[in-house]
Design an enzyme around this catalytic site. Structure first.
Site, PDB file in Angstrom:
ATOM      1  N   HIS A   1     -40.233  24.658 -15.001  1.00  0.00           N
ATOM      2  CA  HIS A   1     -39.173  24.567 -13.999  1.00  0.00           C
ATOM      3  C   HIS A   1     -38.563  23.173 -13.978  1.00  0.00           C
ATOM      4  CE1 HIS A   1     -36.773  25.379 -10.518  1.00  0.00           C
ATOM      5  NE2 HIS A   1     -37.116  24.180 -10.085  1.00  0.00           N
TER       6      HIS A   1
ATOM      7  N   ASN B   1     -24.346  24.316 -15.161  1.00  0.00           N
ATOM      8  CA  ASN B   1     -23.842  24.016 -13.817  1.00  0.00           C
ATOM      9  C   ASN B   1     -24.870  23.189 -13.065  1.00  0.00           C
ATOM     10  OD1 ASN B   1     -21.381  25.589 -13.917  1.00  0.00           O
ATOM     11  ND2 ASN B   1     -22.705  27.381 -13.920  1.00  0.00           N
TER      12      ASN B   1
ATOM     13  N   HIS C   1     -32.457  26.644 -11.564  1.00  0.00           N
ATOM     14  CA  HIS C   1     -33.325  26.407 -12.716  1.00  0.00           C
ATOM     15  C   HIS C   1     -32.374  26.030 -13.843  1.00  0.00           C
ATOM     16  CE1 HIS C   1     -37.145  27.470 -15.004  1.00  0.00           C
ATOM     17  NE2 HIS C   1     -36.275  27.277 -15.989  1.00  0.00           N
TER      18      HIS C   1
ATOM     19  N   HIS D   1     -30.302  25.807 -16.914  1.00  0.00           N
ATOM     20  CA  HIS D   1     -30.004  26.778 -17.959  1.00  0.00           C
ATOM     21  C   HIS D   1     -28.682  26.412 -18.614  1.00  0.00           C
ATOM     22  CE1 HIS D   1     -28.259  28.358 -14.231  1.00  0.00           C
ATOM     23  NE2 HIS D   1     -27.382  29.022 -14.952  1.00  0.00           N
TER      24      HIS D   1
END
Length: 117
Positions: A48, A89, A98, A100
């Site tokens: 994470h 983003n 999280h 990505h």
């Protein structure tokens, strides 16, 4: 369980099945579960990390592994489709908290609310 972290809570836990494209010990790449483009790939760290804006000491090595996977997939998608985009983003623009990367190609097939165009 954190309802704002789909990737930890659903994908990495195995609760939501995904079509894996590439997996390493630290990174998972898969087809988006609700694609907005004809080619819509998601690249996530298995650990994470909230976002690029929230990187903590020691997490840059994992981001480098994500970029290595993204570069490989970008080369493949560009060869097959003529080009692609890589994006991420942060903050209020990030619905899933999280880190990505999206790799996408083609004309958008869904609007910002997820409705077909």
């Amino acid at each position: 369980m954190n309802p704002t972290d789909f990737y930890c809570d659903q994908v990495l836990s195995g609760r939501t099945a995904v079509e894996i494209i590439l997996e390493t010990p630290k990174v998972l790449a898969f087809h988006h579960t609700q694609p907005y483009w004809p080619v819509h790939v998601v690249v996530i760290p298995k650990q994470h990390i909230t976002s690029l804006a929230a990187l903590e000491e020691g997490e840059m090595a994992i981001v480098q592994k994500m970029l290595e996977v993204a570069a490989e997939l970008c080369r493949k998608i560009t060869a097959e489709h003529g080009g692609c985009r890589l994006s991420t983003n942060c903050g209020d623009h990030q619905t899933t908290k999280h880190l990505h990367f999206y790799i996408h190609s083609g004309e958008r097939i869904r609007d910002v609310h997820g409705r077909p165009i």
